[in-house]
Write an enzyme that holds these catalytic residues in place. Structure first.
Site, PDB file in Angstrom:
ATOM      1  N   HIS A 294       0.806  -1.227   0.000  1.00 27.84           N
ATOM      2  CA  HIS A 294       0.000   0.000   0.000  1.00 27.84           C
ATOM      3  C   HIS A 294       0.832   1.267   0.000  1.00 27.84           C
ATOM      4  O   HIS A 294       0.288   2.357  -0.095  1.00 27.84           O
ATOM      5  CB  HIS A 294      -1.004  -0.004   1.158  1.00 27.84           C
ATOM      6  CG  HIS A 294      -0.426   0.312   2.501  1.00 27.84           C
ATOM      7  ND1 HIS A 294      -0.584   1.533   3.088  1.00 27.84           N
ATOM      8  CD2 HIS A 294       0.288  -0.432   3.376  1.00 27.84           C
ATOM      9  CE1 HIS A 294       0.018   1.537   4.277  1.00 27.84           C
ATOM     10  NE2 HIS A 294       0.542   0.349   4.471  1.00 27.84           N
TER      11      HIS A 294
ATOM     12  N   CYS B 235       1.813   5.777  12.155  1.00 28.74           N
ATOM     13  CA  CYS B 235       1.686   4.890  13.296  1.00 28.74           C
ATOM     14  C   CYS B 235       1.784   5.630  14.605  1.00 28.74           C
ATOM     15  O   CYS B 235       1.319   5.149  15.622  1.00 28.74           O
ATOM     16  CB  CYS B 235       2.758   3.798  13.255  1.00 28.74           C
ATOM     17  SG  CYS B 235       2.594   2.761  11.815  1.00 28.74           S
TER      18      CYS B 235
END
Lengths: 377, 383
Positions: free
Chosen positions: A196, A319
């Site tokens: 991705h 993240c």
């Protein structure tokens, strides 16, 4: 109100899926077959998976049989650090969270490789750490950093590692599709990639192995991927991954153009206020990434401001966004604590246009003004 | 007759339902964000997809109060449950109890623990009917048992276990019950509360959802929970790192939703289809034997033994029908099915057995055609 155009400049978090990828996936999703089944439906699914394997091999210059598909970059990095028989680990201080976390839970002795102020891993220290021999040591150095875009001296690391008889893992999640990646040329033993990040679907990735290195499965079961990773293959996802690899290879030709836009963005920003710092600006970087340090304003505030103005960027890696956590990358580079929380990452990609850069600069102007007022008052 | 073979291998994998594809497409196109990007709209949209799907999946198993962790599939979920639970319990409880015919990903996870972490494995036999021997289970569990892993529905013979009875035995000794429900989820009604299941693994591609996605459900008030198998960015409440795939997860959620809504009707339709198929086969080939109980079995499965006809020859003879001689993972390996051996079949009988799986898109006329082709092929093989 919401139909105002959005400007997505967060390609390092995830890239929009390429249209050709979606088309191929829709096509494959309308067929049936478990690649492990021997009947013709199963064999057709196997063919789709193997074609994708060839595409990924071509993208990174490896042999198809050395490509092990995973559920993404995180799994690939976990497997490299925890399932390759390493006895000791050396990881660069700017590795992705998942590499650092995998090292931490491995139960092994872990040494950190420091980086300089540009974010480049210190090769002299690597040589020192391996001076007593590298038997059973796995060294993990990423090819390109997700926050700064800095390209690490992997080939140099490989030479040192080889000399010492250790093994080298390279996290190429951010490099694939952005710069030329040649596994053989790099001289690494393991290479991770993520679909991705270069226009493929989320939930796909791979660990690429040098021909003779070991890999014990992290996920055990039916023995897929030549016993190296069990679980029914994500056939449609892998088909998409293969097409994305093809597109990414072709798209490398556009890198100079991306770099030009990125440089234009950085020049524009510094023109607004010379208090803005561009991190790692003098280092070799990915053509698409810019990490901006704006004194006086928290990264979250900056990102929110940009979002309200239709521009999507992030503070640090995805993240850690959403969590109030300082970037370990910037800290490792020696950015002062009161500044390390003030960064914004801008990452361009194949859909980016001049007007996205313009919109960014327009939105950033008021931000820079606020920061300047705050700092100078 | 169309050129592509009739697909009767629904336990290996299922075709994607168009409605599932429709639910996935928005996340492949416009809503492509990283669900972990908390600072912009693309990220929020992707995160919302996960929330909706989490609810859809939990609802389907009556597990609203629990924790649902999305994984890359049932294999990963089973690895996480078995390895993670054992590590969480060790060293106070170091035994794993499992049925003789678990899926290879549960078996291999347990064997890995035995080889690398000193786990003691206790195997519980299953009867000829494909159901767990409960008195043997009772004898196998003790205060040393960390976890008991029993699949709710077997992947080869489709037999359904009495999970409630199993759970009572497991709880008596304070152990945790994990169930691989890859073949049960969506096909039969599951109520984790009533059945007393503590952890449940499931898969998307067995119920007309996408491949590459599954989940591990855990009871909310579990005292001992498995830690993560994959470490990193801390997604899924820190239990499973790695960027989630909103398209896959949305597909899984929608697939669960459809399965729940249509189950009653579908069960009825498949049961009738199976009876009709079986009647034809038994009439033409009266020595055919049913492997495992027909009564306690998911409606879309048959596993039949044709004495004197070798399965590999049947498969190569049955060009126009896609069936299998066991689990897809073991296909082509030439190994005898451990499931059929576990229920007491001889090597010969096991090697003369076929799994026939049908489902949502199987038509009556396809089953009729398949029955005729199968009968013909068995006869030819015996000549």
């Amino acid at each position: 109100m919401q139909n105002r155009q959005r400007h997505y400049l967060d390609y390092n978090a995830t890239a929009p899926i390429r249209v050709a990828v979606i088309e191929r996936m829709s096509e494959v999703m309308q067929t049936v077959g478990n690649p492990s089944s021997v009947h013709s439906s199963g064999r057709a699914a196997r063919g789709v998976v193997e074609a994708a394997r060839a595409n990924i091999a071509a993208l990174v210059g490896a042999r198809a049989r050395d490509v092990v598909f995973t559920s993404g970059g995180t799994e690939a990095n976990n497997a490299a650090l925890r399932a390759t028989g390493a006895k000791r680990l050396i990881v660069s201080a700017v590795e992705h969270d998942c590499t650092l976390a995998a090292a931490k839970v491995s139960g092994l002795d872990v040494k950190q490789l420091p980086v300089d102020s540009q974010g480049i891993a210190d090769m002299a220290v690597l040589a020192e750490l391996l001076a007593d021999g590298g038997d059973g040591v796995l060294v993990s150095v990423m090819l390109a950093n997700n926050e700064t875009g800095v390209i690490e001296p992997v080939a140099e690391a490989a030479a040192i590692v080889k000399e010492a008889g250790a093994r080298l893992h390279v996290d190429a999640a951010q490099a694939c599709g952005k710069i030329d990646v040649d596994f053989g040329h790099l001289g690494a033993d393991y290479l991770s990639l993520s679909g991705h990040k270069f226009g493929g679907p989320q939930g796909t990735g791979a660990l690429v192995l040098a021909p003779t290195v070991p890999l014990a499965p992290l996920i055990t079961g039916g023995g897929q991927e030549l016993g190296r990773r069990s679980g029914t293959e994500n056939v449609a996802g892998l088909a998409g991954l293969g097409v994305a690899a093809d597109c990414a290879l072709a798209g490398l030709a556009d890198a100079p153009q991306l770099a030009r836009m990125r440089d234009q963005l950085e020049a524009g920003v510094q023109n607004l206020w010379d208090g803005v710092q561009v991190l790692s600006q003098s280092a070799e970087r990915l053509p698409n990434t810019s990490c901006l340090l704006l004194p006086g304003l928290k990264g979250e505030t900056q990102v929110m401001h940009m979002d309200l103005n239709g521009v999507e960027v992030s503070s640090g890696s995805a993240c850690s966004s959403g969590k109030v956590k300082q970037s370990h990358v910037l800290t490792a580079m020696g950015v002062a604590d009161d500044l390390a929380g003030n960064s914004m990452r801008v990452s361009l990609g194949y859909g980016s246009q001049e007007r996205d850069v313009d919109a960014f600069l327009t939105a950033y102007a008021s931000l820079a003004e606020r920061a300047r007022d705050r700092v100078q008052s | 007759m169309s050129k592509s073979p009739i697909y009767l291998d629904y336990q290996a994998t299922t075709p994607l339902d168009d409605r599932v594809l429709d639910a996935m497409m928005p996340y492949l196109t416009g809503k492509f964000g990283n669900p972990h990007s908390a600072s912009h709209r693309f990220g929020w949209e992707a995160e919302a997809a996960l929330d909706i799907a989490r609810e859809q999946v939990a609802t389907e198993i009556g597990g609203e109060g629990g924790d649902l962790v999305f994984t890359s599939g049932a294999t990963e979920a089973n690895n996480m449950a078995v390895k993670g639970l054992f590590e969480a319990f060790a060293p106070s409880r170091n035994e794993i109890v499992l049925s003789d015919f678990e899926h290879s990903c549960v078996l291999k996870s347990a064997e890995w623990l035995a080889e690398n972490r000193g786990a003691v494995l206790r195997w519980v036999p299953v009867g000829r009917d494909g159901r767990l021997d409960l008195s043997a289970l009772k004898a196998a569990v003790s205060d040393k048992t960390a976890l008991v892993s029993v699949m709710m529905v077997n992947n080869e013979i489709g037999t359904v276990q009495d999970m409630a009875a199993i759970s009572r035995i497991v709880r008596d000794v304070g152990a945790v019950l994990h169930s691989d429900c890859a073949q049960a989820f969506g096909k039969i009604a599951i109520d984790v509360g009533a059945l007393g299941i503590d952890l449940l693994s499931l898969s998307g591609h067995k119920i007309y959802g996408p491949k590459g996605v599954g989940a591990l459900w855990m009871r909310g008030d579990l005292a001992v929970k498995p830690g993560p198998l994959l470490h990193g960015g801390g997604q899924e409440q820190g239990l499973r790192s790695g960027t989630q795939a909103p398209a896959l997860v949305a597909g899984l959620g929608r697939a669960a939703d459809i399965a729940g809504a249509e189950r009653a009707q579908e069960t009825d339709r498949l049961a009738k289809m199976r009876t009709r198929f079986l009647d034809r086969v038994m009439e033409a080939l009266p020595d055919t034997q049913m492997n495992g109980s027909i009564e306690h079995r998911v409606p879309g499965n048959l596993n039949l033994c044709f004495p004197g006809a070798r399965a590999d020859l049947l498969l190569s003879g049955l060009r126009s029908v896609a069936v299998s001689s066991g689990s897809a993972c073991a296909s082509g390996s030439g190994r005898t099915s451990h499931v059929l051996r576990a229920i007491g079949l001889s090597d010969d009988a096991a090697k003369s057995s076929l799994r026939i799986g049908f489902g949502r898109f199987t038509k009556d006329e396809e089953m009729d055609y398949a029955a005729a082709a199968l009968i013909e092929t068995v006869k030819a093989c015996r000549r």
